[in-house]
Scaffold this active site. Structure first.
Site, PDB file in Angstrom:
ATOM      1  N   LYS A 198      -5.971  -4.377  30.721  1.00 50.66           N
ATOM      2  CA  LYS A 198      -7.061  -3.974  29.774  1.00 50.66           C
ATOM      3  C   LYS A 198      -6.548  -3.246  28.672  1.00 50.66           C
ATOM      4  O   LYS A 198      -7.189  -3.369  27.564  1.00 50.66           O
ATOM      5  CB  LYS A 198      -7.881  -2.857  30.670  1.00 50.66           C
ATOM      6  CG  LYS A 198      -8.999  -2.284  30.049  1.00 50.66           C
ATOM      7  CD  LYS A 198      -9.819  -1.488  31.006  1.00 50.66           C
ATOM      8  CE  LYS A 198     -10.896  -0.797  30.529  1.00 50.66           C
ATOM      9  NZ  LYS A 198     -12.018   0.080  31.298  1.00 50.66           N
ATOM     10  N   LYS A 234     -44.676  -0.287  36.707  1.00 50.56           N
ATOM     11  CA  LYS A 234     -43.645  -0.227  37.871  1.00 50.56           C
ATOM     12  C   LYS A 234     -44.048  -1.644  38.581  1.00 50.56           C
ATOM     13  O   LYS A 234     -45.041  -2.126  38.763  1.00 50.56           O
ATOM     14  CB  LYS A 234     -44.094   0.712  38.961  1.00 50.56           C
ATOM     15  CG  LYS A 234     -43.481   0.616  40.075  1.00 50.56           C
ATOM     16  CD  LYS A 234     -43.996   1.832  40.997  1.00 50.56           C
ATOM     17  CE  LYS A 234     -43.335   1.808  42.498  1.00 50.56           C
ATOM     18  NZ  LYS A 234     -43.851   2.902  43.601  1.00 50.56           N
ATOM     19  N   ASP A 247     -21.673  -2.687  32.589  1.00 51.51           N
ATOM     20  CA  ASP A 247     -21.281  -4.037  31.859  1.00 51.51           C
ATOM     21  C   ASP A 247     -22.401  -5.186  31.822  1.00 51.51           C
ATOM     22  O   ASP A 247     -22.445  -5.914  30.894  1.00 51.51           O
ATOM     23  CB  ASP A 247     -20.309  -4.703  33.021  1.00 51.51           C
ATOM     24  CG  ASP A 247     -19.146  -3.844  32.937  1.00 51.51           C
ATOM     25  OD1 ASP A 247     -18.624  -3.467  31.914  1.00 51.51           O
ATOM     26  OD2 ASP A 247     -18.473  -3.869  34.058  1.00 51.51           O
ATOM     27  N   LYS A 259      -7.955  -5.002  25.102  1.00 53.01           N
ATOM     28  CA  LYS A 259      -8.501  -4.347  24.212  1.00 53.01           C
ATOM     29  C   LYS A 259      -7.921  -3.841  22.949  1.00 53.01           C
ATOM     30  O   LYS A 259      -8.459  -2.902  22.341  1.00 53.01           O
ATOM     31  CB  LYS A 259      -9.463  -3.356  25.023  1.00 53.01           C
ATOM     32  CG  LYS A 259     -10.172  -4.322  26.072  1.00 53.01           C
ATOM     33  CD  LYS A 259     -11.358  -3.406  26.659  1.00 53.01           C
ATOM     34  CE  LYS A 259     -11.937  -4.402  27.681  1.00 53.01           C
ATOM     35  NZ  LYS A 259     -13.148  -3.514  28.425  1.00 53.01           N
ATOM     36  N   ASN A 304     -24.225   4.056  37.808  1.00 60.24           N
ATOM     37  CA  ASN A 304     -22.896   3.795  38.395  1.00 60.24           C
ATOM     38  C   ASN A 304     -22.920   5.489  39.090  1.00 60.24           C
ATOM     39  O   ASN A 304     -23.679   6.234  38.572  1.00 60.24           O
ATOM     40  CB  ASN A 304     -21.841   3.576  37.763  1.00 60.24           C
ATOM     41  CG  ASN A 304     -21.690   4.176  36.368  1.00 60.24           C
ATOM     42  OD1 ASN A 304     -21.326   5.384  36.065  1.00 60.24           O
ATOM     43  ND2 ASN A 304     -21.845   3.458  35.351  1.00 60.24           N
ATOM     44  N   PHE A 316     -10.140   4.286  29.692  1.00 58.73           N
ATOM     45  CA  PHE A 316     -10.075   4.551  31.112  1.00 58.73           C
ATOM     46  C   PHE A 316     -10.021   3.455  31.796  1.00 58.73           C
ATOM     47  O   PHE A 316     -11.012   2.701  31.602  1.00 58.73           O
ATOM     48  CB  PHE A 316     -10.995   5.703  31.494  1.00 58.73           C
ATOM     49  CG  PHE A 316     -10.606   7.218  31.262  1.00 58.73           C
ATOM     50  CD1 PHE A 316     -10.445   8.023  32.349  1.00 58.73           C
ATOM     51  CD2 PHE A 316     -10.462   7.641  29.966  1.00 58.73           C
ATOM     52  CE1 PHE A 316      -9.961   9.212  32.055  1.00 58.73           C
ATOM     53  CE2 PHE A 316      -9.780   8.846  29.868  1.00 58.73           C
ATOM     54  CZ  PHE A 316      -9.744   9.845  30.773  1.00 58.73           C
TER      55      PHE A 316
END
Length: 400
Positions: free
Chosen positions: A336, A288, A278, A340, A209, A322
């Site tokens: 969230k 490859k 995730d 959690k 990301n 975060f």
């Protein structure tokens, strides 16, 4: 952080004196007032006039050259300074200081000062490893002197190894960190995760990301400056780690989970700022993958939710998550946090141009499980990190 600080720079005679010139410049640019003492040997490499021009202060080279008849120069300088830096510190000056030999302006002043002294050694690698030098360094360490470790690299003598004077910009950074430290979190242990993770497809491809890790690294520095013992578990980044922080490098979500699981129980504060994948490919390839006609499908599976695990298993730890969102950031952030079992969450809108991932700038909202909210206006991530640590400190004091 060095604005207004009075820094006495001791320069002894080695080829690295040229770096001391750059150090003087960078210290003055940082807002410090710098006065320089040179040994006679140091003047063989660079003239006092060079340091005088850059520091805009007289340079001291002779114990008996009293520039002001109303003052004893070496005592006046020893009392004037907020801190002393010896850079470069040769084996000779280290040996003299460790054995109480005061035969020049620098050693005479050093023996009279009561402020923190930072020693930045620079010498040949074999000299640095000599038992006499090692013994002298240990003696000075026991006496409370602080050290700025030399770097590894090509030395002027032609050898490659440890002994090169640390770069001036790094010395300035170390001094900034040291002078900004507090003891508010002394004794506290803090675990911070930062950066992205990478989930391998084959030897040349992976899923990741846009996280740069800048926020997490800034938080680690801010917590350390507050006096905490900090462990930073970081995914792949190009950021130089903060000084005096324990860095644990990981690549995958699974590796990050293992490190968090290993340390979280002994922590006082846990801040999970990493952008953890995730999902990961169910199947990875040893070689490859070759290009084929038509679309490519890669089946994915969920990774362990690290934050959820910590939230469910925490005991006395204060856990902060975060949430990087693009819409309804406060609503999703609170969901969230509740789901959690977090104590607080930092939410930000990554859809806003110029802030968030990869940027040095951000704006966030700090939300607690008790319903309190504090907006942190747009600022550098380093500045925001300090404000987040301050807000966590406020919450910890409520529970104390």
């Amino acid at each position: 952080m060095l604005e207004g600080k009075k820094i006495l720079l001791g320069v002894s005679g080695g080829i690295a004196v040229y770096k001391a010139v750059a150090l003087t410049s960078k210290l003055t640019q940082a807002g410090a007032e710098v006065r320089v003492i040179m040994t006679e040997s140091a003047t063989e490499f660079v003239t006092p006039l060079t340091f005088q021009a850059i520091s805009r202060n007289p340079v001291y080279t002779d114990t008996f050259d009293e520039k002001d008849a109303a003052k004893i120069a070496h005592i006046d300088l020893a009392d004037w300074a907020d801190l002393v830096v010896i850079a470069p510190a040769t084996a000779n000056i280290i040996g003299k200081l460790a054995n109480g030999i005061v035969d020049n302006m620098l050693t005479t002043t050093l023996i009279a000062t009561e402020v923190p002294v930072y020693i930045a050694p620079a010498m040949n690698v074999h000299m640095y490893q000599h038992p006499a030098v090692i013994n002298n360094l240990h003696t000075l360490e026991k006496w409370g002197y602080k050290f700025i470790e030399p770097g590894d690299g090509y030395l002027a003598c032609g050898y490659v190894g440890k002994g090169r004077l640390e770069e001036p910009e790094n010395i300035v950074e170390i001094l900034e960190v040291e002078t900004s430290k507090t003891t508010r979190w002394k004794g506290k242990k803090v675990l911070i995760t930062a950066g992205p993770t990478r989930e391998t497809v084959d030897p040349v491809r992976y899923f990741t990301n846009y996280s740069s890790g800048k926020m997490g690294y800034a938080l680690a520095q801010a917590a350390m400056e507050n006096g905490a013992e900090v462990i930073l578990v970081s995914g792949p980044t190009t950021i130089k780690p903060p000084v005096n922080v324990t860095l644990i490098n990981v690549t995958t979500a699974a590796e990050m989970f293992e490190q968090v699981k290993k340390y979280y129980k002994e922590m006082d504060v846990i801040i999970k700022s990493a952008a953890v994948a995730d999902y990961r490919p169910i199947m990875t390839y040893e070689h490859k993958m070759k290009k084929q006609k038509g679309p490519l499908s890669i089946e994915m599976e969920r990774t362990t939710d690290i934050l959820q695990y910590v939230g469910e298993h925490k005991t006395t730890q204060y856990v902060v998550g975060f949430a990087a969102e693009t819409q309804e950031i406060e609503e999703y952030g609170r969901q969230k946090m509740n789901k959690k079992n977090l104590d607080a969450i930092v939410v930000n809108d990554i859809g806003k141009e110029g802030i968030g991932f990869r940027s040095d700038i951000n704006e966030v909202k700090f939300m607690t499980k008790d319903g309190e909210e504090q907006a942190i206006e747009q600022a550098t991530k380093k500045n925001i990190a300090k404000q987040i640590i301050q807000l966590i400190d406020v919450e910890l004091r409520k529970d104390a």
